[in-house]
Design an enzyme around this catalytic site. Sequence first.
Site, PDB file in Angstrom:
ATOM      1  N   VAL A 117      67.376 107.598  52.097  1.00 10.62           N
ATOM      2  CA  VAL A 117      68.331 107.964  53.147  1.00 10.62           C
ATOM      3  C   VAL A 117      69.737 107.456  52.802  1.00 10.62           C
ATOM      4  O   VAL A 117      70.719 108.192  52.904  1.00 10.62           O
ATOM      5  CB  VAL A 117      67.904 107.334  54.499  1.00 10.62           C
ATOM      6  CG1 VAL A 117      68.880 107.684  55.600  1.00 10.62           C
ATOM      7  CG2 VAL A 117      66.510 107.765  54.870  1.00 10.62           C
ATOM      8  N   GLU A 160      69.592  88.729  72.932  1.00  8.27           N
ATOM      9  CA  GLU A 160      69.461  89.832  71.975  1.00  8.27           C
ATOM     10  C   GLU A 160      68.015  90.291  71.801  1.00  8.27           C
ATOM     11  O   GLU A 160      67.756  91.334  71.210  1.00  8.27           O
ATOM     12  CB  GLU A 160      70.058  89.421  70.610  1.00  8.27           C
ATOM     13  CG  GLU A 160      69.284  88.348  69.832  1.00  8.27           C
ATOM     14  CD  GLU A 160      69.587  86.917  70.274  1.00  8.27           C
ATOM     15  OE1 GLU A 160      70.128  86.735  71.369  1.00  8.27           O
ATOM     16  OE2 GLU A 160      69.253  85.986  69.521  1.00  8.27           O
ATOM     17  N   CYS A 181      71.650  79.538  72.209  1.00  7.94           N
ATOM     18  CA  CYS A 181      70.697  78.511  71.808  1.00  7.94           C
ATOM     19  C   CYS A 181      71.416  77.409  71.026  1.00  7.94           C
ATOM     20  O   CYS A 181      72.211  76.684  71.592  1.00  7.94           O
ATOM     21  CB  CYS A 181      69.543  79.162  71.039  1.00  7.94           C
ATOM     22  SG  CYS A 181      68.141  78.067  70.861  1.00  7.94           S
ATOM     23  N   HIS A 225      67.728  83.723  74.401  1.00  5.85           N
ATOM     24  CA  HIS A 225      68.221  84.737  73.455  1.00  5.85           C
ATOM     25  C   HIS A 225      68.394  86.099  74.140  1.00  5.85           C
ATOM     26  O   HIS A 225      67.417  86.824  74.314  1.00  5.85           O
ATOM     27  CB  HIS A 225      67.246  84.871  72.283  1.00  5.85           C
ATOM     28  CG  HIS A 225      67.273  83.696  71.364  1.00  5.85           C
ATOM     29  ND1 HIS A 225      68.128  83.608  70.284  1.00  5.85           N
ATOM     30  CD2 HIS A 225      66.581  82.539  71.393  1.00  5.85           C
ATOM     31  CE1 HIS A 225      67.946  82.451  69.669  1.00  5.85           C
ATOM     32  NE2 HIS A 225      67.007  81.773  70.333  1.00  5.85           N
ATOM     33  N   SER A 273      71.471 106.533  49.998  1.00  9.61           N
ATOM     34  CA  SER A 273      72.336 107.155  48.999  1.00  9.61           C
ATOM     35  C   SER A 273      72.599 108.615  49.330  1.00  9.61           C
ATOM     36  O   SER A 273      73.657 109.156  49.002  1.00  9.61           O
ATOM     37  CB  SER A 273      71.770 106.987  47.591  1.00  9.61           C
ATOM     38  OG  SER A 273      70.480 107.522  47.512  1.00  9.61           O
ATOM     39  N   THR A 274      71.663 109.259  50.024  1.00 11.53           N
ATOM     40  CA  THR A 274      71.907 110.657  50.402  1.00 11.53           C
ATOM     41  C   THR A 274      73.030 110.723  51.443  1.00 11.53           C
ATOM     42  O   THR A 274      73.915 111.583  51.365  1.00 11.53           O
ATOM     43  CB  THR A 274      70.617 111.302  50.964  1.00 11.53           C
ATOM     44  OG1 THR A 274      69.562 111.036  50.050  1.00 11.53           O
ATOM     45  CG2 THR A 274      70.773 112.794  51.127  1.00 11.53           C
TER      46      THR A 274
END
Length: 574
Positions: free
Chosen positions: A266, A211, A85, A209, A268-269
Amino acid sequence: MDKILILDFGSQTTQLIGRRIRDLGVYTEIIPGDTVLDDAVLSGVADSTLRGIILSGSPESVYTAEGAVPDRKVYSLGLPLLGICYGLQRMTVDNGGVVEPLPKREYGRIGVTIKAPDDENSPSKPSGIRRSFLAGFDKNIRLDTIVEGTSVSNTAQSGTSSLSFTAWMSHGDTLTKLAPGFREYGVSDTGYPAVAANEEKFWFGLQFHPEVTHTERGLEILAAFVFGVCGCKKSWTMEQYVEEIRTSLAARVGSNPVLLLISGGVDSTVAGALLLKTLDPGKVHLMYMDTGLMRKDETKTVKTALEQLGAKHLHIIYCEEEFLGALKGLSEPEAKRKAIGDLFITIQEREVARLGLPDSYFLAQGTLYTDLIESGKGVGKKAHLIKSHHNVGSPLVDAKRKLGRIIEPLDRLYKDEVRRLGRILGIDEEVVRRHPFPGPGLAVRILGEVTKEKCGILREADAIFIEELKTRRARSIAREGSYKQNVSLYDEIWQAFAVLLPIRSVGVAGDARKYGWVLALRAITSADGMTADVYPFPVEDLLEISTRITNTVSDIGRVTYDISSKPPATIEWE
Ligand code: XMP
């Protein structure tokens, strides 16, 4: 490892370009479109790991002052370019072509026809990899073998001399004169140039586009560029990432201890699991604060998950009373957020000091690639701050950063990659698939003053809602572009939670009048939390979930469903 660089000119879908290509197995990095292309940025040119550059779309026009201009060096590197684009328009204008406003902006699905690559009128017959790109995408690339979990197969017809498909467009300008060396290879149904290329230079441009899922063959187009034109190898895998982290952490950390602040989410674990799997677990300290504002059983789930992963030093700080004390009497959202943020810092400093680690310790955080974008710390100049994340900056973090002793082992990953990594590291599925949860926790989901009693009510109602979503199949929502089947509602929804409103309404219990709290349910779909759509539940699901909540949590008298998208609303209510 092969890499594709993406110059970000501010399009809403720049992140998607990066993610789609990573899903194809090729590493991508996004930098502001006008970044000076110095040796550091171009480090991959010397060793040929930087294989191609994509110029993204933009909300601006190339002929206005707001339209960012890339470093001219991009055109003399000898690397393949793909302009999307605005990117195509930029390449055109920067190289002697002309771009002008359309009489009417084009937006949405528009047909595109690619001209036959071996068209006899072609002044220079394209061949080999260039031809494969222009042909609409290499027939040898089988998407189902390169995109994990995809059942979509390549439907390109052998011997097709021209190809038509539907593409997603959003543009107010068009190419009115191609730059010298460029040739038009595709045209839109509305008669404007849709694909142009300078084959000699390996420069390609798309007015649409690829994507966006609404563009048929979009992923094939990106794959044809990345593999066919740039010659990338599929080398971006989570297994390889773990090995890279193992080597780089060993070199950086040596035998020093590492402290990771765990939020229970999620990210940091997974960061904790990564440290435990790549370093000596005896050197890894994990600190988690139970603020009393967590979801039901959150502390227990996190503790079990980390112990299963071999955590030896897990420091759980129970500080519910302190947090409820700090929130007492506060009902303004910003005042609540500030009180929580300040107390986090106070407790963090106190508890870290109490651990008595040597000064040489490293501080680790579960920062993601998108967190860096959101907090404006590096990538994606145009992207804006959503919320102030207390876990990205604090005096402790700032001090450690100054000393060069911060470790952010997930900072090159997107959320879905973090989940994939978590699974590879053996983290319990219940933790890996968890929806995002804000740092201030239930405090921003209890409107007005937060009390222990309200936390209890909301925690129970939220747990019922989430449990229902996990057990219910996504039955009647056949979403466009979705190829997931038989997934639970929980997995189909990006984030869902309950909100306790500061209102009580009239109801009946038995024969008596009763005032019960009003609960709002929120469920949204999103790519990254920056924008969100309301999840279109079948009404039976909502009715059944509401009944179960009001039957089980007696303090709740009424349930509503929040049908606001973001924008104009935000995902959280405060
Ligand atoms: P909003 O409400 O801004 O939320 O649309 C976007 C995403 O960010 C999460 N969120 C936060 N995460 N600390 C966090 O770590 C915070 O203070 C915070 N506030 C919102 C929100 O849950 C959603 O996923």
